[in-house]
Scaffold this motif. Sequence first.
Motif, PDB file in Angstrom:
ATOM      1  N   LEU A   2      -1.719  14.909 -24.928  1.00 34.89           N
ATOM      2  CA  LEU A   2      -1.900  14.107 -23.725  1.00 34.89           C
ATOM      3  C   LEU A   2      -3.382  13.792 -23.588  1.00 34.89           C
ATOM      4  CD1 LEU A   2      -0.184  12.993 -21.338  1.00 34.89           C
ATOM      5  CD2 LEU A   2      -1.025  14.921 -19.996  1.00 34.89           C
ATOM      6  N   VAL A   3      -3.718  12.506 -23.675  1.00 36.72           N
ATOM      7  CA  VAL A   3      -5.097  12.056 -23.557  1.00 36.72           C
ATOM      8  C   VAL A   3      -5.150  11.008 -22.447  1.00 36.72           C
ATOM      9  CG1 VAL A   3      -5.554  12.509 -26.000  1.00 36.72           C
ATOM     10  CG2 VAL A   3      -4.770  10.231 -25.298  1.00 36.72           C
ATOM     11  N   HIS A   4      -6.332  10.440 -22.204  1.00 33.53           N
ATOM     12  CA  HIS A   4      -6.466   9.398 -21.183  1.00 33.53           C
ATOM     13  C   HIS A   4      -7.016   8.130 -21.835  1.00 33.53           C
ATOM     14  CE1 HIS A   4      -5.895  12.819 -18.543  1.00 33.53           C
ATOM     15  NE2 HIS A   4      -5.686  11.960 -17.558  1.00 33.53           N
ATOM     16  N   ARG A   5      -6.280   7.034 -21.694  1.00 32.89           N
ATOM     17  CA  ARG A   5      -6.655   5.772 -22.311  1.00 32.89           C
ATOM     18  C   ARG A   5      -6.361   4.624 -21.354  1.00 32.89           C
ATOM     19  NH1 ARG A   5      -4.054   6.337 -28.419  1.00 32.89           N
ATOM     20  NH2 ARG A   5      -5.484   7.973 -29.163  1.00 32.89           N
ATOM     21  N   VAL A   6      -7.043   3.507 -21.593  1.00 32.83           N
ATOM     22  CA  VAL A   6      -6.755   2.307 -20.814  1.00 32.83           C
ATOM     23  C   VAL A   6      -5.447   1.689 -21.319  1.00 32.83           C
ATOM     24  CG1 VAL A   6      -9.189   1.844 -20.398  1.00 32.83           C
ATOM     25  CG2 VAL A   6      -8.034   0.767 -22.357  1.00 32.83           C
ATOM     26  N   LEU A   7      -4.827   0.891 -20.471  1.00 30.78           N
ATOM     27  CA  LEU A   7      -3.729   0.041 -20.902  1.00 30.78           C
ATOM     28  C   LEU A   7      -4.375  -1.257 -21.361  1.00 30.78           C
ATOM     29  CD1 LEU A   7      -0.673  -0.400 -21.168  1.00 30.78           C
ATOM     30  CD2 LEU A   7      -0.698  -1.335 -18.844  1.00 30.78           C
ATOM     31  N   SER A   8      -4.507  -1.409 -22.673  1.00 32.02           N
ATOM     32  CA  SER A   8      -5.345  -2.476 -23.222  1.00 32.02           C
ATOM     33  C   SER A   8      -4.814  -3.865 -22.886  1.00 32.02           C
ATOM     34  CB  SER A   8      -5.449  -2.329 -24.745  1.00 32.02           C
ATOM     35  OG  SER A   8      -4.251  -2.756 -25.366  1.00 32.02           O
ATOM     36  N   ARG A   9      -5.714  -4.810 -22.955  1.00 33.36           N
ATOM     37  CA  ARG A   9      -5.337  -6.206 -22.714  1.00 33.36           C
ATOM     38  C   ARG A   9      -4.340  -6.690 -23.752  1.00 33.36           C
ATOM     39  NH1 ARG A   9     -10.634  -5.625 -21.086  1.00 33.36           N
ATOM     40  NH2 ARG A   9     -11.293  -6.746 -19.194  1.00 33.36           N
ATOM     41  N   VAL A  10      -4.471  -6.208 -24.992  1.00 36.85           N
ATOM     42  CA  VAL A  10      -3.531  -6.617 -26.032  1.00 36.85           C
ATOM     43  C   VAL A  10      -2.138  -6.077 -25.731  1.00 36.85           C
ATOM     44  CG1 VAL A  10      -2.920  -6.344 -28.465  1.00 36.85           C
ATOM     45  CG2 VAL A  10      -5.269  -6.917 -27.826  1.00 36.85           C
ATOM     46  N   THR A  11      -2.051  -4.822 -25.298  1.00 38.62           N
ATOM     47  CA  THR A  11      -0.748  -4.265 -24.932  1.00 38.62           C
ATOM     48  C   THR A  11      -0.151  -5.018 -23.754  1.00 38.62           C
ATOM     49  OG1 THR A  11      -1.336  -2.067 -25.759  1.00 38.62           O
ATOM     50  CG2 THR A  11       0.470  -2.192 -24.170  1.00 38.62           C
ATOM     51  N   ARG A  12      -0.974  -5.371 -22.785  1.00 42.07           N
ATOM     52  CA  ARG A  12      -0.487  -6.167 -21.646  1.00 42.07           C
ATOM     53  C   ARG A  12       0.071  -7.503 -22.122  1.00 42.07           C
ATOM     54  NH1 ARG A  12      -3.210  -4.583 -16.510  1.00 42.07           N
ATOM     55  NH2 ARG A  12      -4.324  -2.639 -16.917  1.00 42.07           N
ATOM     56  N   ALA A  13      -0.629  -8.138 -23.069  1.00 40.16           N
ATOM     57  CA  ALA A  13      -0.149  -9.413 -23.594  1.00 40.16           C
ATOM     58  C   ALA A  13       1.149  -9.240 -24.371  1.00 40.16           C
ATOM     59  CB  ALA A  13      -1.215 -10.044 -24.486  1.00 40.16           C
ATOM     60  N   GLU A  14       1.241  -8.155 -25.162  1.00 42.12           N
ATOM     61  CA  GLU A  14       2.483  -7.868 -25.886  1.00 42.12           C
ATOM     62  C   GLU A  14       3.648  -7.696 -24.921  1.00 42.12           C
ATOM     63  OE1 GLU A  14       1.138  -5.467 -29.935  1.00 42.12           O
ATOM     64  OE2 GLU A  14       1.771  -4.349 -28.160  1.00 42.12           O
ATOM     65  N   LEU A  15       3.413  -6.974 -23.839  1.00 43.05           N
ATOM     66  CA  LEU A  15       4.474  -6.769 -22.851  1.00 43.05           C
ATOM     67  C   LEU A  15       4.892  -8.084 -22.210  1.00 43.05           C
ATOM     68  CD1 LEU A  15       3.186  -3.463 -21.236  1.00 43.05           C
ATOM     69  CD2 LEU A  15       5.398  -3.753 -22.371  1.00 43.05           C
ATOM     70  N   ALA A  16       3.910  -8.898 -21.850  1.00 50.89           N
ATOM     71  CA  ALA A  16       4.219 -10.166 -21.198  1.00 50.89           C
ATOM     72  C   ALA A  16       4.971 -11.112 -22.124  1.00 50.89           C
ATOM     73  CB  ALA A  16       2.933 -10.819 -20.700  1.00 50.89           C
ATOM     74  N   ARG A  17       4.630 -11.086 -23.418  1.00 53.13           N
ATOM     75  CA  ARG A  17       5.244 -12.009 -24.369  1.00 53.13           C
ATOM     76  C   ARG A  17       6.550 -11.455 -24.962  1.00 53.13           C
ATOM     77  NH1 ARG A  17       1.950 -16.068 -26.892  1.00 53.13           N
ATOM     78  NH2 ARG A  17       0.862 -17.126 -25.177  1.00 53.13           N
ATOM     79  N   HIS A  18       6.566 -10.158 -25.287  1.00 56.01           N
ATOM     80  CA  HIS A  18       7.660  -9.620 -26.091  1.00 56.01           C
ATOM     81  C   HIS A  18       8.333  -8.372 -25.518  1.00 56.01           C
ATOM     82  CE1 HIS A  18       6.310 -12.348 -29.230  1.00 56.01           C
ATOM     83  NE2 HIS A  18       5.094 -11.837 -29.155  1.00 56.01           N
TER      84      HIS A  18
END
Length: 241
Positions: free
Chosen positions: A102-118
Motif C-alpha cells: 500500500l503506497v500513496h500515488r496520484v490518480l494520473s491524468r493518463v489514467t483519468r483519460a483512459e477511464l473517460a475514453r475506455h
Amino acid sequence: MATSPAAVGDLGNELEELRWVSDLMVAGSLATGDYVPRISDLDLVAFVDGPVDTGRQVALAAIHRRLDSGSGAGLNLGCVYVDIASISDVDTRHPTWTHGHLVHRVLSRVTRAELARHGYEVFGRSPRDVFPEVSAEDIRAAARAELTGYWAWAARRPWLWVDPAIAELGLTSMARGRHALDIGELLTKTQAIQQAHAPSWLIDQLAARRRGDAVSSPRIRTALVAWRDARRTVAHAKRVL
C-alpha cells in the motif's frame, strides 16, 4: 472489452460489503482491450465516501492480501482509492495497492483519460458519469504532465534504468507519450512496442515478452537505449509546452 479475471469481481464484492466504497472502475489494459493474462497488471480505481484513514487502509490491505493469495495470485491486481471529494485535485496522493504494498500515488491524468475514453464499472457509476469527456488536447496535456513529471525525474537518474522493469516500461511509456503529443490519442502498450525508439532486436524481444514468452534482453544495452530515449523524449515534451 476483455473478459475480466475473477479477481476483479471478487474485489468488487469485497469492497461493496464495506459500504463506504461507492464505485469501482477498470482502467489500463483491461479497459482498452490490450490485457494479456499474467503479463499485464490489473489497474482499478475505487471511489470512497470520505478520507481513507488508517483504519480504512488496514481494511483495504487485508482484502488485497487475501485476494493476492487467492483468486488474484500472480495477477498484480492494483487499485487506487480516491476520496470522491478530492477527485478534481490531480496532485493529491491516494492510497494505492500495487504489487503487494500500500503506497500513496496520484490518480494520473493518463489514467483519468483512459477511464473517460475506455473505462467501465465493476459496480457503481460509469466512468463517464464521473470524468468529463476528454479532447485530443486533454490527452496531449496528460502526456506532457507525465513526461515532464515522473519521467523527467527518472531521466536524471541513469542508474534506475539498469532495472529491466524500468527500462521496458520507459520504452513503452516514451512511445505512448510521443504518440499522445503528436496525435492526441492514447496508445496501448502492445501498439507502443512497435513504435518504440529501439533497435529491431530489442523490439522483437519486447513483443515476445508481451506475448508471455520467456525472453530476456541484455541488461546494460537495454538500459542505455531506454535511458537515452527517455532523455530525448522528455526534452521534446518540454519544448512543446
